[in-house]
Design an enzyme around this catalytic site. Structure first.
Site, PDB file in Angstrom:
ATOM      1  N   LYS A 120       0.844  -1.214   0.000  1.00 27.67           N
ATOM      2  CA  LYS A 120       0.000   0.000   0.000  1.00 27.67           C
ATOM      3  C   LYS A 120       0.874   1.258   0.000  1.00 27.67           C
ATOM      4  O   LYS A 120       0.655   2.190  -0.780  1.00 27.67           O
ATOM      5  CB  LYS A 120      -0.920  -0.017   1.233  1.00 27.67           C
ATOM      6  CG  LYS A 120      -1.950   1.090   1.198  1.00 27.67           C
ATOM      7  CD  LYS A 120      -2.819   1.065   2.421  1.00 27.67           C
ATOM      8  CE  LYS A 120      -2.038   1.592   3.594  1.00 27.67           C
ATOM      9  NZ  LYS A 120      -2.783   1.719   4.824  1.00 27.67           N
ATOM     10  N   ASP A 138      -6.605   1.306   0.777  1.00 29.68           N
ATOM     11  CA  ASP A 138      -6.655   1.420   2.239  1.00 29.68           C
ATOM     12  C   ASP A 138      -8.081   1.081   2.680  1.00 29.68           C
ATOM     13  O   ASP A 138      -8.900   0.640   1.878  1.00 29.68           O
ATOM     14  CB  ASP A 138      -6.216   2.823   2.702  1.00 29.68           C
ATOM     15  CG  ASP A 138      -7.270   3.866   2.372  1.00 29.68           C
ATOM     16  OD1 ASP A 138      -8.212   3.562   1.597  1.00 29.68           O
ATOM     17  OD2 ASP A 138      -7.175   4.986   2.893  1.00 29.68           O
TER      18      ASP A 138
END
Ligand code: SF4
Length: 231
Positions: A120, A138
Site C-alpha cells: 500500500k 486502504d
C-alpha cells in the site's frame, strides 16, 4: 457494476474533486515516504502535526539517520505505534543511504524492501511522488469499492487488481485520491452521506435510499396536532 455505470461513477467523483491531492503534507518524495510510513493506523491530521515539527529539523535520510530512533521518537510520540515507526524510519533512511544514494527508489520492488513499507505504501509513493498509475487500497478504498459494487473483492489485493482492470484509463492517475477522499468524507463507514453523494445514481449500494432519507435539510413531515379534533 457495468462499464457505463463505472464511467458515470468516476465522472461524478472527478467533477466533485477537480484537483484531488494527498492530505499528507510533504514537499519531497522522501517526506512523503516518511509521512506514509507514519500514517499506518493513524490519521493524516496527527501525522501532519508531527511532521510540521519534524521536517524543518530532519527531512532527508542523512538527517533522520543522524537523529536516531530516540531522537525521532520525541517528534512522533503523539502518533500511534510510534516506537516501531521510529525504528522503521531510521532503518529505511540508513538503507536509502547504503543502497540508493539517499534517493527514494522508483520501483515497487526496491520500495517494498524498505522497513515499514508494504504494498500500500509503495503504491502511494509511486502514484503521488512519481506519477505512476498505481492504486493503493486502504480501508476507505476497500469499503467504497465493495459497498458501491465498483470493484468488489475479499481482500485489498483482490480489490486493487479489480480496480486496475475496470478503472477507465483516464481516471487511473487520480482514482486513488478520488476513492480515498470519497470514503473519508462522504461514503463514510457508519452512516454514509448518500443524501449529498455525487455518485448516488451509479452506486449499487442496496441501502442507499435509506441513508439518502437522512438528509438533515429535507423538509420535515408536519407534526400531527395533539389538539382534539372538533366534533
Ligand atoms: S450513494 Fe451512499 S453508499 Fe453510494 S457511494 Fe454515495 S455515499 Fe456511498
Amino acid at each position: 457494476m457495468n462499464p457505463a455505470k463505472r464511467e458515470a461513477f468516476y465522472r461524478g467523483l472527478a467533477k466533485a474533486m477537480p484537483d484531488p491531492k494527498s492530505e499528507l503534507e510533504h514537499t519531497t518524495p522522501f517526506e512523503l515516504l516518511v509521512a506514509v510510513v507514519l500514517s499506518a493506523q493513524a490519521t493524516d491530521k496527527s501525522v501532519n502535526l508531527a511532521t510540521a515539527k519534524l521536517f524543518p529539523v530532519a527531512n532527508t535520510p542523512q538527517k533522520l539517520a543522524a537523529l536516531g530512533v530516540e531522537g525521532l521518537e520525541q517528534y512522533i510520540r503523539t502518533i500511534g505505534l510510534y516506537r516501531g515507526k521510529a525504528k522503521n524510519v531510521v532503518a529505511l533512511s540508513n538503507l536509502l543511504l547504503e543502497k540508493h544514494g539517499g534517493e527514494v527508489p522508483k520501483t515497487r520492488e526496491a520500495l517494498e524492501e524498505l522497513p515499514g513499507v508494504g504494498r500500500k505504501t509503495a503504491n502511494v509513493v509511486l502514484n503521488v511522488a512519481f506519477g505512476e498509475l498505481t492504486l493503493a487500497v486502504d480501508t476507505h478504498v476497500f469499503r467504497v469499492s465493495n459497498r458501491t459494487g465498483l470493484a468488489p473483492g475479499k481482500d485489498p489485493l483482490e480489490v486493487e487488481t479489480r480496480l486496475m482492470k475496470v478503472t477507465p484509463p483516464k481516471y487511473l492517475r487520480n482514482a486513488h485520491h478520488y476513492l480515498i477522499l470519497h470514503g473519508r468524507y462522504t461514503c463514510v463507514a457508519q452512516k454514509p452521506l448518500c443524501w449529498k453523494c455525487p455518485v448516488f445514481e451509479p452506486c449499487e449500494f442496496k441501502e442507499k435510499k435509506k441513508f439518502a432519507a437522512l438528509d438533515p435539510n429535507a423538509p420535515k413531515p408536519k407534526a400531527k396536532s395533539k389538539l382534539p379534533k372538533p366534533r
